[in-house]
Write an enzyme that holds these catalytic residues in place. Structure first.
Site, PDB file in Angstrom:
ATOM      1  N   GLU A  89      -7.726   5.677   2.313  1.00 21.29           N
ATOM      2  CA  GLU A  89      -6.904   6.854   2.568  1.00 21.29           C
ATOM      3  C   GLU A  89      -6.181   7.282   1.289  1.00 21.29           C
ATOM      4  O   GLU A  89      -5.679   6.436   0.544  1.00 21.29           O
ATOM      5  CB  GLU A  89      -5.892   6.472   3.658  1.00 21.29           C
ATOM      6  CG  GLU A  89      -4.793   7.444   3.911  1.00 21.29           C
ATOM      7  CD  GLU A  89      -3.724   6.867   4.839  1.00 21.29           C
ATOM      8  OE1 GLU A  89      -2.997   7.670   5.450  1.00 21.29           O
ATOM      9  OE2 GLU A  89      -3.617   5.622   4.959  1.00 21.29           O
ATOM     10  N   ASP A 130       0.762  -9.579  -5.017  1.00 22.24           N
ATOM     11  CA  ASP A 130       0.800  -9.078  -6.398  1.00 22.24           C
ATOM     12  C   ASP A 130       1.789  -7.920  -6.469  1.00 22.24           C
ATOM     13  O   ASP A 130       1.480  -6.827  -6.931  1.00 22.24           O
ATOM     14  CB  ASP A 130      -0.604  -8.623  -6.832  1.00 22.24           C
ATOM     15  CG  ASP A 130      -0.685  -8.331  -8.340  1.00 22.24           C
ATOM     16  OD1 ASP A 130       0.200  -8.786  -9.086  1.00 22.24           O
ATOM     17  OD2 ASP A 130      -1.640  -7.651  -8.759  1.00 22.24           O
ATOM     18  N   LEU A 157      -2.960   8.830  -0.342  1.00 20.80           N
ATOM     19  CA  LEU A 157      -1.545   9.104  -0.109  1.00 20.80           C
ATOM     20  C   LEU A 157      -0.950   9.677  -1.384  1.00 20.80           C
ATOM     21  O   LEU A 157      -1.118   9.103  -2.468  1.00 20.80           O
ATOM     22  CB  LEU A 157      -0.799   7.817   0.266  1.00 20.80           C
ATOM     23  CG  LEU A 157      -1.217   7.141   1.576  1.00 20.80           C
ATOM     24  CD1 LEU A 157      -0.522   5.787   1.723  1.00 20.80           C
ATOM     25  CD2 LEU A 157      -0.893   8.024   2.780  1.00 20.80           C
TER      26      LEU A 157
END
Length: 309
Positions: A89, A217, A91
């Protein structure tokens, strides 16, 4: 590439927008498609599929909690000539600033998620006629993850372990030092490690560590925000000690103070936190040594010496 993307995404529309991006490890590009905007990461390394599949599994795990926002993963596919692509997706994000405290609050909730499942499980254990489990999320009792993940481009073994210090020493520190031995043959690092490794379990003695789902991370380059709130991405997830997450958050640019204030309100520091933070910093210095070269030798060895004092 665009013809392959059209076929993989089954879209007639494929229109790139924005500027191509290049991170430390992979390149990325955003596209409009029939199903809406997507972001495509590309990496030509031989282990790119393994790296992206670990990231996909990490995003799925994080999103399944409903506690943090992360891009919805769509698919991983191989590239002709080697490497792989990862579609997710799109964003529209900006740098983390006004949403930093909210992210700290959400991250604490994420780290407490498995502990709350444990408390619920213990309560239901003593409930007569409790309902069958069905599709409810289950308490994870061990440290690890169900698949290999990559911190940068280095694959991380996540075989399940009952004991956190065993997992951390074997699958994080020793794995990094094995690579340093192979690539650099650094005698001083080897000598310091032979002294240090036997002392590390003492840092965790008497501490209850409940496996927490981690981003894995969480440095400042892997967080952002939009008008709806904070976003985290590029994870290398596993179930580990929550304090591990904070080490890299305090390194390499760091986070706004409001992030930590909100986090510690829900997850106060346990006794011995600062010394354990050093050993988690060590992992990140070693990982950077293996990725970016000898400029990280000095902080790695310096941190080992501090831990031996």
């Amino acid at each position: 590439m665009e013809q392959l993307l059209r076929a993989e995404l089954r879209t007639a529309t494929l229109r790139p927008f924005g500027s191509p991006g290049a991170g430390c490890i992979s390149e990325g590009r955003a596209y409009d498609t029939d199903a809406g905007p997507v972001f495509v990461k590309v990496n030509r390394r031989t282990q790119a599929r393994q790296m992206f599949e670990g990231e996909l599994a990490s995003l799925e795990a994080l999103r399944s909690t409903g506690l943090v926002r992360a891009p919805r993963p769509i698919k991983v596919f191989d590239l002709p000539g080697g490497g792989a692509a990862f579609v997710m997706e799109y964003l529209k994000m900006r740098g983390l600033s006004s949403q930093a405290a909210k992210l700290g609050d959400q991250l604490a909730d994420l780290h407490l998620y498995n502990q709350k499942l444990r408390d619920k499980w213990r309560k239901e254990e003593h409930t007569v006629g409790r309902r069958a489990e069905g599709g409810e999320p289950q308490y994870v009792t061990k440290f690890g993850f169900h698949t290999v993940t990559c911190c940068g481009f280095i694959p991380q073994v996540n075989e399940w372990q009952d004991d956190w210090s065993t997992f951390f020493i074997r699958h994080r520190l020793q794995a990094q030092l094995d690579l340093i031995e192979k690539d650099y043959g650094d005698r001083e690092a080897c000598a310091l490690w032979s002294q240090l490794q036997v002392t590390i379990p003492d840092l965790f003695r008497g501490l209850e560590i409940v496996p927490a789902l981690l981003h894995g991370d969480l440095w400042s380059g892997n967080v952002a925000e939009d008008d709806l709130g904070p976003i985290i991405y590029d994870p290398a997830s596993f179930y580990g000690h929550s304090e591990f997450e904070l080490a890299i958050a305090l390194m390499f640019g760091g986070f706004p103070r409001s992030f930590f204030t909100a986090y510690y309100q829900k997850m106060p520091k346990a006794p011995g936190f600062d010394k354990r933070l050093l050993v988690y910093h060590l992992f990140n210095y070693l990982n950077h040594w293996n990725h970016f070269g000898r400029e990280y030798r000095s902080p790695s060895l310096s941190t080992m010496r501090k831990l031996l004092k």
